[in-house]
Design an enzyme around this catalytic site. Sequence first.
Site, PDB file in Angstrom:
ATOM      1  CB  CYS A 134      -2.880  -1.263  -1.833  1.00 34.99           C
ATOM      2  SG  CYS A 134      -0.196  -1.239  -2.742  1.00 34.99           S
TER       3      CYS A 134
ATOM      4  NE  ARG B  52       7.920   2.610   2.834  1.00 39.54           N
ATOM      5  CZ  ARG B  52       7.164   1.478   1.223  1.00 39.54           C
ATOM      6  NH1 ARG B  52       6.248   2.595   1.684  1.00 39.54           N
ATOM      7  NH2 ARG B  52       7.858   1.827   0.153  1.00 39.54           N
TER       8      ARG B  52
END
Length: 576
Positions: free
Chosen positions: A480, A146
């Site tokens: 997150c 990512r």
Amino acid sequence: MGIEQKTQLSDDERLKERSRHLRGTIEDSLADPVTGAVSPEDAKLLKFHGTYQQDNRDLRNERLRQKLEPAYGFMVRVRMAGGVCTPEQWLRLDELACRYANRSLRITTRQTFQLHGVVKRRLKATIAGINRALLSTIAACGDVNRNVVCHNNPYLSPLHEDVYAWSCRLSEFLLPKTRAYHEIWLDEERITEPPAEEEPLYGRSYLPRKFKIGIALPPSNDIDIFAQDLGFIAIADKNRLTGFNVAVGGGMGMSHSEPATYPRLADVIGFCRPEQLLEVAEAVVKVQRDFGDRTNRKHARLKYTLDDRSLEWFKSELEARLGWPLQAARPFRFKDTGDSFGWVRDARGRWHLTLGILSGRISDTPETGWLTGLREIAKIHDGDFRLTTNQNLTIAGIAEANKRHIEDLLESYRIPNAVQWGGLRRHALSCVAFPTCGLAMAESERWLPHLLTRLEPVLKRNGLEQDAINLRVTGCPNGCARPYLGEIALVGKSLGRYNLYLGAGFDGGRLNKLYREGLMEEEVVAVLTPLIERYAQERRDGEHFGDFVIRAGYVSAVTAGREFHQPDPQLLAHRS
Ligand code: SRM
Ligand code: SF4
């Protein structure tokens, strides 16, 4: 991959394999006018293209009652190594957010932007628009490497600049090569049967799970290096980059009541020279590609591969692939994981301003014109914008002649100066959660301001208003906002209820521990108040809150991810 693993491959693995390098039937799904959704399989493949199908959860029950399909919208995530964009790119993203999304830009904990609420028929225009701005969304999500994160302000010294340049090289180097993205979003010529060599690094099945890389520059651990699958810690001698310590196996995600899932901090396994960095990254990715668990997605991150097979095994497999040994890790020391706010001037006379943006949400409200104010700044700014992994923003490289103008704009749009915030607010992170996140169990971003308003008076009464305490809030245990690295963390359990974790290291080097379960807001404040009072009275010189709660016996120090869920002897003693 062993025969046994092959026969038990998860559905996602089979889907990736037959997707023709991420093409699937995405184009048919996008063209289907009957629904605002795409097929479930295409929804999975779309992640690799940088977009998630979501539905507005505030409207879900009402739509169900009215027998309407959910209010589908897509979240679009930009890939932007090191979090850097130009004023022109900012203006383009702002325009797309206003035209196709919900008039808001959201800075993420991985130093990039998300747009929310893009309807299906606008998705192609949005992604193509991002590409026209010379940015991309490919590999912002999905089972690939990512967005590569990196310390945020390269102008501060040539060393910062070097480290940023490496994050860009790494990001490019590990990009998927499939042309599917260009065919679907950028109208490149279609290939019906893509050749196997289209994806030399990832192969037909890509990685077993998402993969994250970050580069830290001590003494700042702003990027939370130990939460990355693969971390590089820049080592310098007299301000010259000599190489990187290599850290592997970090990750935050877990599920409540599933002890087989746990957060884990990365282990430092050695040192490499700058010119070896790409080779090391490629070899680490390949080991995970070949040995990661492809049968169970909850057990597929590198952290589990390491714990299942041992760190020693990993290091020797890595070195066998490299054909040379890593050198011994070099000494380093991190100070904190936060950002420094306010104005800084660099050696070249350019100014940099770091603004605190609560939860990274850039939108206009009756109180603050964040979106419009930053748009006006982008129109006159001749440096660039640098996002931080703490969801904040540096307006970087401001010319002396522009400084006053930018100050005036900040004032006109009532954009707050985080220098005046209290220490808790300056160090608070929260994930998106409701209404867009499909996995949210509780509010997070929308709750954080309320929580701060309740806790700040307690800190003030105890003379701790300016003390830095890091607070992390998430709407579910996926992690997150890297909650297991919060000195205080609240992790959503169900609507309005949170688990309270305490005791992470202020420098990002120690996980926290569960202290209380299923608390409502009132209870959170009631439980934290006496701890804060005691901290104010009994703390040692320079002692951080996370260290204090361990010394005072509220929780035990967690020294390994596998211990994270073990019953806490301190807590048991406290209760008896
Ligand atoms: Fe995350 C899933 C938002 C950083 C661990 N994350 C999601 C999804 C896409 C929900 C979903 O799968 O349907 C969330 C979309 C919410 C929304 O409406 O926007 C989401 N994650 C975010 C962001 C936007 C949080 C934020 O408030 O900034 C961050 C985007 C980062 C980026 O730009 O790439 C974000 N997610 C993280 C981090 C922090 C980090 O990477 O430093 C983690 C913990 C580190 C890690 O990966 O271990 C993280 N997200 C997860 C997980 C758990 C993964 C696991 O190993 O178990 C999920 C769920 C999953 O993958 O199954 C998840
Ligand atoms: Fe959604 Fe959970 Fe991530 Fe928050 S932590 S954005 S609720 S997946």
